[in-house]
Scaffold this active site. Structure first.
Site, PDB file in Angstrom:
ATOM      1  NE  ARG A  42      50.164   6.429  70.994  1.00 45.41           N
ATOM      2  CZ  ARG A  42      49.979   6.551  72.293  1.00 45.41           C
ATOM      3  NH1 ARG A  42      49.132   7.446  72.763  1.00 45.41           N
ATOM      4  NH2 ARG A  42      50.642   5.801  73.152  1.00 45.41           N
ATOM      5  CG  HIS A  88      49.839  -1.596  67.026  1.00 47.53           C
ATOM      6  ND1 HIS A  88      50.828  -0.645  66.846  1.00 47.53           N
ATOM      7  CD2 HIS A  88      48.728  -0.906  67.356  1.00 47.53           C
ATOM      8  CE1 HIS A  88      50.330   0.554  67.052  1.00 47.53           C
ATOM      9  NE2 HIS A  88      49.058   0.430  67.361  1.00 47.53           N
ATOM     10  CE1 TYR A 132      27.882 -10.657  62.979  1.00 49.26           C
ATOM     11  CE2 TYR A 132      28.319  -8.491  63.891  1.00 49.26           C
ATOM     12  CZ  TYR A 132      27.715  -9.727  63.984  1.00 49.26           C
ATOM     13  OH  TYR A 132      26.952 -10.041  65.075  1.00 49.26           O
TER      14      TYR A 132
END
Length: 766
Positions: A42, A88, A132
């Site tokens: 991580r 993931h 968007y």
């Protein structure tokens, strides 16, 4: 019976499967698993490709979607969906945030994602929602992923085992140092700035040519950070080099003042734009890395509003694609360097970047490495990738050679091959036996289409065989020679350097590294406008500051049940010392006092004064001003106000008191005073030489007057030749002076004798 047993087994209580284990060992084992997962999967980047798993999976998913620079953009939602669905399994917001950062040219020195739409800005605004925006890979990302189809890296199963993903990216682009990384794991962290690719390549080539190169030589080529937002590393080259030698350190990062429109080169470099009539303004063109422009402008505006920057009149944001923050000084006589220095100290125009080269090496072990060790490890990983690529190609050549040799045999015996295929029931076995073919060769010949027979031309097949054998020989020499491998790596690095050279738009260095000039003498006091103020402190601790020097005997308004305690004259540039009977001193700036329109504010809102403490003195600080501090036990000492200034709201303990003792006197010792007078609750007066009073910064002091009963009531200093004065009380405020004080003079610590006739009944000098 068996059926009954099966029924009983299925009816077993699931709680029977609970295993007793010590809580501490069970907790530590599980926490260790979590910690290792945080470190390796991580937070820390891999040394070889400089990526964390989330970034690697994002780029891999985009590659699988064929989002290369020449293709059309696709919705970010599509990419995020693929990443969290296949590779993931985390929150979509965190994955999208990671993707946005890869596309921000003010966050990454060499962006790996090209975004279309609102991907945030340097003002600190967030990106638009992923439904968007659109994205695709950059050429740099493709550079980083070069060789994925050439057997260069291992592929590992995804979290659900349905697909595979690369363990690392094999490309030659030095992403770890080029783009940097930051992350906080469990018990460790990393913080790596971005650097210039051309300089990274130069340093790497130097390590390849000279494995024993000195660190100082590397830093001549490498120089240091090259941030996406430019700016200046305001440290010496020696300090920067020392940080990279160990892998840990920190350096100051400053914004840049630069005025492109200035007439002279000197003004351009200083960021000064000259206006008419001798007026000028300062222009900020670059800000420190990771500082939001909007936040910086707010800090400057707040400093102006709080009167911390009285030499600055206004700040304007005139930025378009380029940053342009205009600072207007209050007058043309303001020193530009003083203004810059004050901005460095009061705002994020100067920040500190902590270097921590903590990475995962090839064995996935976290290590803090110096620059040379980092480059050596990266070179080793690239050599390993080169060997894997070469071996993979050798295996491909061997398989192709096998087929080509079979095709040549088929061409030379084409009629017989056709005959076997037409008339034999098992043509494969017959051909293998008759022409000594392998299984693959025979299968390939049988699988050829009729139209492919025209391609079986001996010259072409033999030419292909010769070319393959030549390539095979070169690859075998490469694999057998470490020197050849280093030469090949150098050749590839030089080609990369041309693509990211200093003369290219992306490769030109943005951050300057130069030691800061000696600081202009800067004091916050210099930033405060000097104005007279009357300080009013009530008995219950309400404080205020009235503009101007008002008469000290004026009737000021107080809250009901409250009354006057101290009224003094000061300047807004002064520091005020408040002393409590607990022996603790507090400091407050006269410019920080609330206005006098109301009753003010409780001083305890600003200072951490104990609720049971009583303020016994309010003194204006003057450099080297001497004070007399005395407790009701009769012990005291002298000190200077410089020793009493406190940096924090908790104040400074100066007089050490035991039991129920209280400090009752904190009084200035005026110039020319040579004696101390003490009076006790028993109404006895003692006078002794001021020279007998010790000078201390902190302590209990020494006995000034001895008592059989009671304690000290008051103490003061005076000039023996002029006599001792005390106030008579009453509305007139008359003062009496006793000139003949020699009969009360004794050594320090005496019991004293009754005071002169007319001495106040409250045993106070004032």
């Amino acid at each position: 019976m068996a059926a009954n047993e099966t029924t009983l087994d299925s009816d077993k209580d699931p709680f029977d499967a609970i295993v007793d284990a010590p809580f501490d060992s069970a907790l530590s084992e599980r926490y260790l698993v979590y910690a290792l997962s945080t470190i390796t999967a991580r937070s820390l980047p891999d040394l070889r490709d400089g990526l964390k798993p989330v970034h690697r999976r994002l780029l891999w998913a985009m590659r699988q979607l064929k989002l290369d620079p020449s293709s059309a953009f696709k919705k970010s939602a599509r990419v995020v969906g693929d990443v969290i669905g296949k590779y993931h399994p985390h929150g979509d917001a965190s994955v999208y945030d990671a993707m946005v950062r890869l596309a921000q040219d003010f966050a990454l020195r060499y962006p790996l994602v090209e975004g279309q739409g609102n991907f945030g800005n340097i003002d600190g605004d967030n990106a638009a929602a992923y439904r968007y925006t659109e994205a695709r890979l950059t050429k740099t990302a493709l550079r980083l992923m070069e060789g994925l189809d050439e057997g260069t890296v291992e592929f590992i199963p995804t979290y659900n085992g349905e697909e595979q993903e690369p363990e690392i990216f094999p490309g030659l682009f030095p992403n770890l140092l080029a783009n940097g990384a930051s992350g906080i794991a469990v018990g460790m962290a990393t913080n790596i700035p971005s650097h210039n690719v051309a300089e990274i390549v130069d340093a790497t080539l130097e390590v390849i040519d000279n494995p024993h190169v000195e660190h100082a030589r590397l830093m001549e080529l490498f120089k240091g950070p090259d941030f996406a937002t430019g700016g200046i590393v305001a440290e010496s080259a020696e300090l920067v080099a020392a940080a990279y030698e160990t892998g840990r350190g920190s350096f100051r990062v400053r914004g840049r003042f630069h005025a492109a429109e200035a007439a002279s080169a000197e003004d351009r470099e200083a960021g000064i734009e000259r206006m008419g009539g001798g007026q000028w303004q300062l222009v900020i063109s670059e800000i420190p890395y990771q500082v939001a422009k909007g936040k910086l402008i707010e800090q400057i505006a707040q400093a102006i509003a709080d009167r911390k920057l009285p030499i600055l009149e206004d700040v304007r944001d005139e930025s378009d694609e380029k940053i342009r923050i205009v600072l207007v000084p209050r007058s043309r006589n303001v020193d530009p360097e003083l203004l810059k220095e004050s901005l460095y100290k009061l705002t994020d125009m100067e920040t500190r970047f902590g270097l921590n080269l903590n990475v995962l090496d090839a064995s996935r072990t976290p290590m803090v490495m110096g620059l040379k060790e980092l480059l050596n490890n990266w070179i080793a990983s690239q050599i390993d990738i080169l060997q894997r690529r070469s071996q993979h190609r050798l295996d491909q050549i061997a398989r192709r050679l096998e087929l080509v040799e079979g095709y040549i045999i088929a061409f030379l015996n084409l009629d017989r091959v056709i005959e076997i295929i037409r008339y034999e029931d098992e043509p494969k076995a017959v051909m293998m036996e008759e022409f000594s073919l392998t299984d693959r060769q025979a299968e390939a010949i049988l699988n050829m289409r009729l139209r492919s027979l025209r391609k079986l031309e001996e010259m072409q097949l033999r030419q292909e065989k010769d070319d393959l054998l030549k390539e095979q020989d070169e690859l075998e020499k490469l694999l057998g020679s470490p020197a050849r491998q280093r030469t090949r790596l150098k050749r590839d690095l030089n080609a990369l350097r041309k693509e990211y050279g200093e003369d290219t738009a992306l490769g030109a260095r943005r951050t300057s590294i130069r030691e800061a000039a000696p600081a202009v003498e800067f004091s916050m006091d210099a930033m405060i406008e000097k104005e007279p103020v009357t300080v009013i402190l009530s008995q219950k601790g309400w404080i205020r500051g009235a503009k101007g020097h008002l008469p000290l005997d004026q009737d000021f308004k107080y809250k009901e049940g409250d009354g006057p305690a101290f009224v003094i004259h000061a300047q807004t540039t002064d520091k005020l010392l408040l002393a409590t009977d607990k022996g603790r001193f507090f400091t407050i700036g006269a410019d920080k006092l609330p206005g006098a329109r109301g009753f003010g504010e409780p001083v305890r809102n600003t200072l951490d004064i104990d609720a049971s403490a009583h303020i016994v003195a309010l003194i204006v600080h003057k450099p080297k001003q001497r004070l007399l501090l005395v407790a009701d036990t009769g012990k005291g000492f002298g000190t200077t106000t410089d020793e009493l200034l406190a940096e924090t709201r908790k104040g400074r303990q100066v007089v050490n008191l035991k039991g129920d003792a209280k400090m009752v006197v904190a009084r200035t010792i005026e110039e020319g005073h040579d004696h101390v007078a003490c009076v006790g609750d028993n109404r006895k007066l003692v006078v002794f030489n001021l020279e007998e009073l010790p000078e201390l910064a902190r302590g209990q002091g020494v006995t000034l007057q001895r008592y059989r009963d009671g304690g000290l009531s008051d103490a003061t200093t005076f000039t023996l030749a002029e006599g001792l004065s005390w106030t008579m009380g009453g509305k007139e405020g008359r003062t009496r002076t006793e000139g003949e004080m020699w009969q009360w003079k004794v050594a320090r610590g005496g019991a004293g004798r009754m005071p002169p006739q007319g001495f106040p009944r409250d045993n106070k000098f004032t």
